[in-house]
Write an enzyme that holds these catalytic residues in place. Sequence first.
Site, mmCIF file in Angstrom:
data_model
loop_
_atom_site.group_PDB
_atom_site.id
_atom_site.type_symbol
_atom_site.label_atom_id
_atom_site.label_comp_id
_atom_site.label_asym_id
_atom_site.label_seq_id
_atom_site.Cartn_x
_atom_site.Cartn_y
_atom_site.Cartn_z
ATOM 1 N N GLU A 159 36.246 32.085 34.303
ATOM 2 C CA GLU A 159 35.799 33.432 34.657
ATOM 3 C C GLU A 159 35.891 34.385 33.462
ATOM 4 O O GLU A 159 35.139 35.350 33.368
ATOM 5 C CB GLU A 159 36.651 33.944 35.830
ATOM 6 C CG GLU A 159 36.035 35.064 36.634
ATOM 7 C CD GLU A 159 36.715 35.247 37.994
ATOM 8 O OE1 GLU A 159 36.170 34.775 39.000
ATOM 9 O OE2 GLU A 159 37.800 35.840 38.054
ATOM 10 N N LYS A 218 27.284 37.705 46.419
ATOM 11 C CA LYS A 218 27.757 38.626 47.453
ATOM 12 C C LYS A 218 26.645 39.587 47.876
ATOM 13 O O LYS A 218 26.451 39.835 49.062
ATOM 14 C CB LYS A 218 28.945 39.437 46.931
ATOM 15 C CG LYS A 218 30.222 38.653 46.767
ATOM 16 C CD LYS A 218 31.366 39.638 46.540
ATOM 17 C CE LYS A 218 32.509 39.020 45.791
ATOM 18 N NZ LYS A 218 33.488 40.025 45.341
#
Lengths: 427, 427
Positions: A279, A416
């Site tokens: 990440e 999302k």
Amino acid sequence: MIKVNLEYTGLNDLSQEVKDSEIIKVDAMIRNRTGAGADFLGWVDWPVNFDSTEYKAMKKVAKNLRSKIDTLIVIGIGGSYLGTRAADEMIRGLNHSDKVEVIYAGHTMSSSYTDQLTKYLKNKHFGIAVVSKSGTTTEPGIAFRILEGQLVQQVGAEAAKELIVAITDKSKGALKALADQKGYQTFEIPDDIGGRFSVLTPVGIFPLLVAGVNTDNIFDGAKKARKQLSKHDLANSAYQYAAARYVLNTKYGYKTEALVSYESQMQLLTEWWKQLFGESEGKDGKGLLPTSMVFSTDLHSLGQWVQEGTRNVMFETVIRVKKPLANVKVPKNKDNLDELNYLTSKTLHEINSTAIEGVLDAHFNVGKMPNIVLEFDKMDDEMFGYLVYWFEMAVAMSAYLLEVNPFNQPGVDIYKKNMFKLLGKPE
Amino acid sequence: MIKVNLEYTGLNDLSQEVKDSEIIKVDAMIRNRTGAGADFLGWVDWPVNFDSTEYKAMKKVAKNLRSKIDTLIVIGIGGSYLGTRAADEMIRGLNHSDKVEVIYAGHTMSSSYTDQLTKYLKNKHFGIAVVSKSGTTTEPGIAFRILEGQLVQQVGAEAAKELIVAITDKSKGALKALADQKGYQTFEIPDDIGGRFSVLTPVGIFPLLVAGVNTDNIFDGAKKARKQLSKHDLANSAYQYAAARYVLNTKYGYKTEALVSYESQMQLLTEWWKQLFGESEGKDGKGLLPTSMVFSTDLHSLGQWVQEGTRNVMFETVIRVKKPLANVKVPKNKDNLDELNYLTSKTLHEINSTAIEGVLDAHFNVGKMPNIVLEFDKMDDEMFGYLVYWFEMAVAMSAYLLEVNPFNQPGVDIYKKNMFKLLGKPE
């Protein structure tokens, strides 16, 4: 407590591959907070800066909770639980007999998993540590709504107040508002420490206290790392690791790094590491793909591919623990039907060490697969604190070397947004 | 029961990428046993050929063992335990309340793990299923010597006879000799089925029976797969998967395949799959590196790298389960402090399905990462049998397409030879 051994990498002299001046430049970006994402460098001084008053309060609340439950549900996703779980498994082990079992929820939307968990908890005395900066992340939000409801149903709203603890923003957000309104204890996620760097904050420390882990020792390890990693150049071992993997990636073209351990109870540690590096680095079309293996088992699985499969794709980073938690010997056996008597003078740890030597030679000298070796002194609470800080320093260095912001994650929101649109979420 | 959906791969017409004649040629190598390693094709007809007398005997012994224990230790490494564990976790789930807990040993030489396990077992009524063709593999050999010793000490040699079962060669080898001499029941590992293809043999079936799994349904699923995969060309869904991944690897240059599921209880299934594909294909400098992810959790970990990290290295193969084991709804909540009331009309499974749609779009359309989608009807015992056979057919096809022998593993011995030399093993 961590030594970097590059003798199985083919990188003969690291300082020939990366200039010390480059390392010193990035080190200054980290320590002087001058690089991208510098608002999220709170973890650098956290081992000495954390609030001892809040720590004391956490200990008190955790002790009370621990006395009342047999099962702790940690609700969180990504950095809100991976570090906790990594510590829990590495320190307590996989078949411990501690009175508190820790189960994780809110990291999946599987109804099969959720249904089974709610049934399992019907006969348990359970408590909840819910970890979310905002309280509106979908997965942990749904899990908390379901499990809070179940707990209140099982013990009543009044008793539940003592069994639910929220780790969240100090003042903003839905979870903070909910906890305050319902009278749940809260602890604070600092603003300047991102999720994947947060295991030494209440995010990890509170659930670990409930699990009976000695968190003082974790902090001692982190402090020791902070002290030992004071060097600004390649004398800093975390930077050696960062530089070696950076060079293997950008100069020699390797695309994947496998973190390998010989301890099953470190498997979750490799998951925490995957988030930390994947990440932090995986953006702007850059970054090594982090993967992991546990040996011996994966020697009898992925071992074939590692030894003879496609070359120049992956390199290994091997964690070698010098001191085991306990010594076990191969017992003597008169019959020797299994033909293992030649090993009875040795401990398992000695045999395992020999396996590591054999594997390093096989993978690097025969298979031409580079192997960075990280020599860990031991595998306990103090070591956990040390390695967390050590890997955090390493990833800050390696991401900045790649010229990406180590502290953001813009790509995570894309799915999302799609999902919210499809679900008709109100603006 | 498995449908292959290629709409998120960019491969518009698979038959344009691989000729049907190539597929038909390899299919004939598998069915007529004319390719390399053809001595190990016993798994092709195993769902209809397995010995029903031995199966009945296994059921009887397993029932007796199950009635006497609370903990089953499965000792084995690689193919001797990965399939069992994959089935156990997928079918029984991660937080089941079955009376028998299954713990795995012999896949590690960690003395920390071994020491903790022996302590944990002190207060357990445990049995052992030891799985090894030869009985002299180092890791399971040592674990069996230690745990057999502990069991005999705890219950006596006479009682232990009923609590230890060996799954091994029908006549040769150290474990067979040992079991016969000590009076342990044995079941047979067929000669023509290699370790990673062996979960439907006594290797997996016996421990699963002890765990209370319905193995009749597993066999029904395998039979169904064998029947449905009768096509010789790209009409065969397993071959569609094999061909798609072969093309992404050899024509478009992808080096890594990530098997993705949205079910935590399928994580071990991905480990079984890694061995099946990695060990079958990873030779002669060829083969995709198999890796895996579990979503949602890894969307908040590796998701950033998948979305925006290095391109053209990895593609995803996504398992999408159509029917959940149970339906869970998002409960209503008057206060709506967590802002999730917009979801209360939906089941978790519907929300998860929407997440999958959102992720496929984000990863493929935005991130340019190819996604093969495997649509599974469900996630139960029958499905397990089906998918085992389906993946085995797929890997035979894909390895032969790569022109490697799917059934050997010459690279696994290299580290062992090194280790034995260093340990001074007698010739």
